[in-house]
Design an enzyme around this catalytic site. Structure first.
Site, PDB file in Angstrom:
ATOM      1  N   TRP A   1       0.815  -1.218   0.000  1.00 13.62           N
ATOM      2  CA  TRP A   1       0.000   0.000   0.000  1.00 13.62           C
ATOM      3  C   TRP A   1       0.845   1.263   0.000  1.00 13.62           C
ATOM      4  CZ3 TRP A   1       1.903   2.347   4.167  1.00 13.62           C
ATOM      5  CH2 TRP A   1       2.346   1.557   5.220  1.00 13.62           C
ATOM      6  N   ASN A   2       2.156   1.176   0.244  1.00 10.68           N
ATOM      7  CA  ASN A   2       2.902   2.439   0.408  1.00 10.68           C
ATOM      8  C   ASN A   2       3.185   3.134  -0.928  1.00 10.68           C
ATOM      9  OD1 ASN A   2       4.856   0.536  -0.295  1.00 10.68           O
ATOM     10  ND2 ASN A   2       6.442   1.470   0.951  1.00 10.68           N
TER      11      ASN A   2
ATOM     12  N   LYS B   1      -2.598  -8.649  -7.451  1.00 13.80           N
ATOM     13  CA  LYS B   1      -3.399  -8.529  -6.220  1.00 13.80           C
ATOM     14  C   LYS B   1      -2.831  -7.354  -5.426  1.00 13.80           C
ATOM     15  CE  LYS B   1      -3.153  -9.459  -2.091  1.00 13.80           C
ATOM     16  NZ  LYS B   1      -3.735  -8.219  -1.546  1.00 13.80           N
TER      17      LYS B   1
ATOM     18  N   ALA C   1      -2.728  -4.304  -2.484  1.00 10.92           N
ATOM     19  CA  ALA C   1      -3.091  -4.260  -1.059  1.00 10.92           C
ATOM     20  C   ALA C   1      -4.540  -3.797  -0.940  1.00 10.92           C
ATOM     21  CB  ALA C   1      -2.171  -3.294  -0.328  1.00 10.92           C
TER      22      ALA C   1
ATOM     23  N   GLY D   1       6.601  -6.333  -0.403  1.00  8.09           N
ATOM     24  CA  GLY D   1       5.926  -6.211   0.887  1.00  8.09           C
ATOM     25  C   GLY D   1       6.885  -6.587   2.000  1.00  8.09           C
ATOM     26  N   SER D   2       6.315  -6.979   3.117  1.00  7.54           N
ATOM     27  CA  SER D   2       7.143  -7.238   4.292  1.00  7.54           C
ATOM     28  C   SER D   2       7.914  -8.552   4.162  1.00  7.54           C
ATOM     29  CB  SER D   2       6.249  -7.286   5.532  1.00  7.54           C
ATOM     30  OG  SER D   2       5.326  -8.342   5.385  1.00  7.54           O
TER      31      SER D   2
ATOM     32  N   GLU E   1      10.697  -8.299  -3.283  1.00 10.13           N
ATOM     33  CA  GLU E   1      11.212  -6.992  -2.845  1.00 10.13           C
ATOM     34  C   GLU E   1      10.666  -6.782  -1.444  1.00 10.13           C
ATOM     35  OE1 GLU E   1      13.332  -5.195  -4.427  1.00 10.13           O
ATOM     36  OE2 GLU E   1      13.274  -6.098  -6.416  1.00 10.13           O
ATOM     37  N   LEU E   2      11.504  -7.022  -0.440  1.00 15.17           N
ATOM     38  CA  LEU E   2      10.997  -7.083   0.939  1.00 15.17           C
ATOM     39  C   LEU E   2      11.443  -5.866   1.755  1.00 15.17           C
ATOM     40  CD1 LEU E   2      11.611 -10.915   1.399  1.00 15.17           C
ATOM     41  CD2 LEU E   2       9.601  -9.749   0.472  1.00 15.17           C
TER      42      LEU E   2
ATOM     43  N   GLU F   1      12.141  -2.683  11.144  1.00 17.64           N
ATOM     44  CA  GLU F   1      11.815  -1.644  10.163  1.00 17.64           C
ATOM     45  C   GLU F   1      10.646  -0.853  10.763  1.00 17.64           C
ATOM     46  OE1 GLU F   1       9.878  -3.187   6.678  1.00 17.64           O
ATOM     47  OE2 GLU F   1      10.742  -1.620   5.439  1.00 17.64           O
TER      48      GLU F   1
HETATM   49  N1  LIG Z   1      11.803  -3.768  -1.355  1.00 17.89           N
HETATM   50  C1  LIG Z   1      10.893  -2.999  -1.929  1.00 17.89           C
HETATM   51  O1  LIG Z   1      10.973  -2.634  -3.093  1.00 17.89           O
HETATM   52  C2  LIG Z   1       9.700  -2.545  -1.160  1.00 17.89           C
HETATM   53  C3  LIG Z   1       8.871  -1.566  -1.694  1.00 17.89           C
HETATM   54  C4  LIG Z   1       7.740  -1.182  -0.995  1.00 17.89           C
HETATM   55  C5  LIG Z   1       7.438  -1.782   0.232  1.00 17.89           C
HETATM   56  N2  LIG Z   1       8.272  -2.727   0.727  1.00 17.89           N
HETATM   57  C6  LIG Z   1       7.985  -3.341   2.041  1.00 17.89           C
HETATM   58  O2  LIG Z   1       6.595  -3.559   2.210  1.00 17.89           O
HETATM   59  C7  LIG Z   1       6.258  -3.503   3.590  1.00 17.89           C
HETATM   60  C8  LIG Z   1       5.070  -2.595   3.788  1.00 17.89           C
HETATM   61  O3  LIG Z   1       4.052  -2.929   2.961  1.00 17.89           O
HETATM   62  P1  LIG Z   1       2.800  -3.792   3.485  1.00 17.89           P
HETATM   63  O4  LIG Z   1       2.486  -3.491   4.902  1.00 17.89           O
HETATM   64  O5  LIG Z   1       1.738  -3.634   2.461  1.00 17.89           O
HETATM   65  O6  LIG Z   1       3.396  -5.246   3.462  1.00 17.89           O
HETATM   66  P2  LIG Z   1       2.614  -6.608   3.686  1.00 17.89           P
HETATM   67  O7  LIG Z   1       3.640  -7.670   3.559  1.00 17.89           O
HETATM   68  O8  LIG Z   1       1.786  -6.603   4.915  1.00 17.89           O
HETATM   69  O9  LIG Z   1       1.597  -6.653   2.480  1.00 17.89           O
HETATM   70  C9  LIG Z   1       2.034  -6.698   1.150  1.00 17.89           C
HETATM   71  C10 LIG Z   1       1.016  -7.428   0.323  1.00 17.89           C
HETATM   72  O10 LIG Z   1       0.861  -8.738   0.848  1.00 17.89           O
HETATM   73  C11 LIG Z   1      -0.514  -8.979   1.146  1.00 17.89           C
HETATM   74  N3  LIG Z   1      -0.601  -9.815   2.355  1.00 17.89           N
HETATM   75  C12 LIG Z   1      -0.724  -9.420   3.612  1.00 17.89           C
HETATM   76  N4  LIG Z   1      -0.809 -10.492   4.445  1.00 17.89           N
HETATM   77  C13 LIG Z   1      -0.718 -11.566   3.682  1.00 17.89           C
HETATM   78  C14 LIG Z   1      -0.731 -12.967   3.938  1.00 17.89           C
HETATM   79  N5  LIG Z   1      -0.859 -13.437   5.161  1.00 17.89           N
HETATM   80  N6  LIG Z   1      -0.604 -13.791   2.900  1.00 17.89           N
HETATM   81  C15 LIG Z   1      -0.454 -13.307   1.681  1.00 17.89           C
HETATM   82  N7  LIG Z   1      -0.467 -12.009   1.353  1.00 17.89           N
HETATM   83  C16 LIG Z   1      -0.589 -11.145   2.342  1.00 17.89           C
HETATM   84  C17 LIG Z   1      -1.113  -7.613   1.361  1.00 17.89           C
HETATM   85  O11 LIG Z   1      -2.508  -7.640   1.128  1.00 17.89           O
HETATM   86  C18 LIG Z   1      -0.364  -6.796   0.339  1.00 17.89           C
HETATM   87  O12 LIG Z   1      -0.947  -6.955  -0.935  1.00 17.89           O
HETATM   88  C19 LIG Z   1       7.494  -2.981   4.272  1.00 17.89           C
HETATM   89  O13 LIG Z   1       8.167  -4.040   4.883  1.00 17.89           O
HETATM   90  C20 LIG Z   1       8.314  -2.405   3.119  1.00 17.89           C
HETATM   91  O14 LIG Z   1       9.698  -2.323   3.344  1.00 17.89           O
HETATM   92  C21 LIG Z   1       9.375  -3.136   0.073  1.00 17.89           C
HETATM   93  N1  LIG Z   2      10.733   4.081  -2.590  1.00 18.45           N
HETATM   94  C1  LIG Z   2      10.772   2.748  -3.091  1.00 18.45           C
HETATM   95  C2  LIG Z   2       9.600   1.923  -2.720  1.00 18.45           C
HETATM   96  C3  LIG Z   2       9.774   1.397  -1.341  1.00 18.45           C
HETATM   97  O1  LIG Z   2       8.930   1.439  -0.470  1.00 18.45           O
HETATM   98  C4  LIG Z   2      10.981   2.771  -4.585  1.00 18.45           C
HETATM   99  O2  LIG Z   2      11.404   3.798  -5.100  1.00 18.45           O
HETATM  100  O3  LIG Z   2      10.780   1.782  -5.226  1.00 18.45           O
END
Ligand SMILES: NC(=O)c1ccc[n+]([C@@H]2O[C@H](COP(=O)([O-])OP(=O)(O)OC[C@H]3O[C@@H](n4cnc5c(N)ncnc54)[C@H](O)[C@@H]3O)[C@@H](O)[C@H]2O)c1
Ligand SMILES: N[C@@H](CC=O)C(=O)O
Length: 498
Positions: A165-166, A189, A191, A242-243, A264-265, A395
């Protein structure tokens, strides 16, 4: 519906960009089980609209549609796919203001930042439209008599994408444009907190002539949908942002179908300031690197490591600048930080600050009584941060900056690497020997020297350690969606050695 949806639609120049349905096989689709979920504006906590939660059979139907459409999409020439992607790019640009409004309403980030993300997201579409024309194979000098050897690149197949969602738009286009250019159909899919940016992208993809079944957006209970996507053997690639917690889960769930995984975590970026730096210049850069998207950024500078000789001056400039940051509804002008995504994020941020204080950190700023709403968190600086504190280990994904003094380069390398994460690191110094030493020693996928901005279409974005697998963007981003097929053409006559 008794929601803000009418208000939102009225704010848009093109109300058809605001869709409250999933998009499967070129059709706007409601949930057959009647389940739905509200989507909230995090700045006001008011419902913006609803989304349907699809049933398992409907997710499978999206895979059926993608499978059928794949046959034609992969058969197009790369330049034909390029034309459609460029049309999509043009439409995203033309509708930038509406896309930014949708994003601010569902995500909360200030409108100028949302406009920036639309631009950023669009840039990946244009990049991969062109990269699709350069998926070269190679010729291999033959060791087999009378044979010709080589490789060609082929699309991996249906690619599923689970996004956060960010960055509700750019995290989709960085994946989807690469997959589409490679010849793969896509099932996204998004967020549940930020589905409307994804659905607006689907509307524009349809207008751009991307055929039914090639770009699908499914909505549902995240755990339910992800399980289906992971266990579906026709889906050959899964790309997740995501996370790290959910990333680990998806690795486990994809094991049985041995999928191609791009992950990408999370990140926990160090921001290292050398003794030669002007403390004011470094403090201002650290503010930018920490507080964008209210700290909800995987690249956020969480652990600010400042040489002891300039630490106190740095802290002074940092706190002055931080105090000037404006916090409020992202639709208003002159706002630096919007809300956090929901109340739980605010509670997590508060717990991290309390933990640090209880372990001896000094807190500056963060008067939460000034917060303009229940999802807002006033920016906080913590000094005297140690490795035992949550603000170091986790984080924080909030406007919470942890600052620590160090004395030697070797010490700061050890501090910076003391985390399970390895996404991005920042170095601020003008000493070329120090730059080289730190840059090589830091266990991170991306190191940015004297620059807060480091991302964009030409660069390989990604992390090491538990920050992920694979790279997005750049010259290699499209490889996540391509298979290398080796061929041996034997019995050709006298071609040995070619
Ligand atoms: N490395 C990157 O490029 C990058 C970029 C943006 C965000 N992030 C990371 O994303 C995280 C924040 O985003 P978030 O809170 O949306 O992450 P999240 O892992 O909670 O959710 C990400 C996605 O996974 C889905 N999800 C949630 N729970 C799930 C489950 N139990 N099973 C399967 N899917 C599930 C969510 O609906 C969403 O679509 C942070 O850790 C951030 O660092 C990483
Ligand atoms: N800022 C990042 C997204 C991470 O949350 C990007 O540029 O991809």
């Amino acid at each position: 519906m008794t929601t803000l949806s009418t208000t939102l639609a009225k704010r848009l120049e093109d109300p058809r960009l605001f869709r409250q349905y999933a998009y499967v096989n070129g059709k706007w689709t409601h949930g057959e089980g009647g389940r739905e979920e509200a989507v909230y504006d995090p700045a006001t906590n008011e419902a913006i609209g609803h989304i349907p939660l699809l049933e398992a059979e409907q997710i499978t139907a999206a895979v059926d549609a993608a499978e059928a459409a794949f046959v034609h999409w992969r058969a197009l020439r790369a330049d034909e796919r390029c034309e459609r992607l460029l049309a999509w790019y043009d439409l995203i640009q033309a509708n930038r203001e509406d896309l930014a409004t949708i994003m601010t309403l569902e995500q909360g980030k200030p409108l100028p930042d949302a406009r920036g993300e639309v631009q950023y997201g669009a840039s990946f579409v244009r990049w991969f439209a062109e990269e699709g024309k350069r998926t070269y194979g190679e010729t291999i000098p033959s060791h087999i008599p009378n044979a010709s050897l080589g490789t060609i690149k082929e699309p991996v197949g249906i690619a599923a994408m689970i996004t956060p969602w960010n960055f509700p738009l750019a995290m989709i286009t960085r994946k989807a444009a690469a997959a589409l250019a490679a010849g793969c159909p896509v099932i996204v899919k998004p967020a549940n907190e930020t589905p409307y940016s994804a659905l607006a992208l689907a509307e524009l993809a349809e207008r751009a002539g991307i055929p039914a079944g090639i770009f699908n957006v499914v909505l549902g209970d995240p755990a339910e949908v992800s399980k289906i996507l992971c266990s579906e053997s026709r889906i050959r690639a899964l790309s997740f942002t995501g996370s790290t917690r959910v990333g680990r889960l998806l690795i486990e769930q994809s094991a049985n179908t041995v999928k191609r995984l791009s992950l990408e975590l999370g990140g926990n970026a160090p921001f290292i300031v050398g003794p030669d730096m002007d403390p004011k210049e470094a403090a201002f850069a650290a503010i930018d690197a920490k507080f964008q998207t209210a700290g909800q950024d995987c690249l956020a500078a969480n652990r600010i490591l400042v040489h002891e000789s300039i630490h106190d001056e740095f802290v002074e400039h940092f706190s002055e600048r931080m105090a000037a940051l404006t916090v409020g509804n992202g639709l208003q002008s002159e706002i630096d930080l919007g809300p956090l995504i929901h109340r739980q994020a605010v509670e997590k941020a508060a717990a991290i600050v309390d933990d640090a204080i209880s372990k001896g950190a000094t807190v500056i700023g963060g008067d939460q009584s000034q917060a303009p709403g229940e999802n807002f968190f006033m920016p906080v600086m913590l000094t005297g941060v140690t490795a035992q504190m949550k603000v170091w280990r986790e984080e924080n994904f909030a406007p919470v900056a942890g600052i620590t003094a160090y004395s030697t380069d070797d010490e700061v390398i050890e501090m910076a690497n003391d985390t399970e994460y390895g996404l991005a690191a920042y170095i601020y110094t003008h000493d070329i020997r120090r730059i080289w030493k730190l840059m090589r020693a830091l266990e991170y996928g991306m190191v940015s020297v004297n620059s807060v901005k480091m991302t964009g279409p030409p660069v390989p974005f990604g992390g090491v350690k538990q920050s992920g697998l694979g790279r997005e963007g750049g010259a290699t981003g499209i490889d996540e969606y391509l298979e290398t097929k080796y061929y041996c053409l034997g019995a050709l006559g006298s071609v040995s050695g070619s």
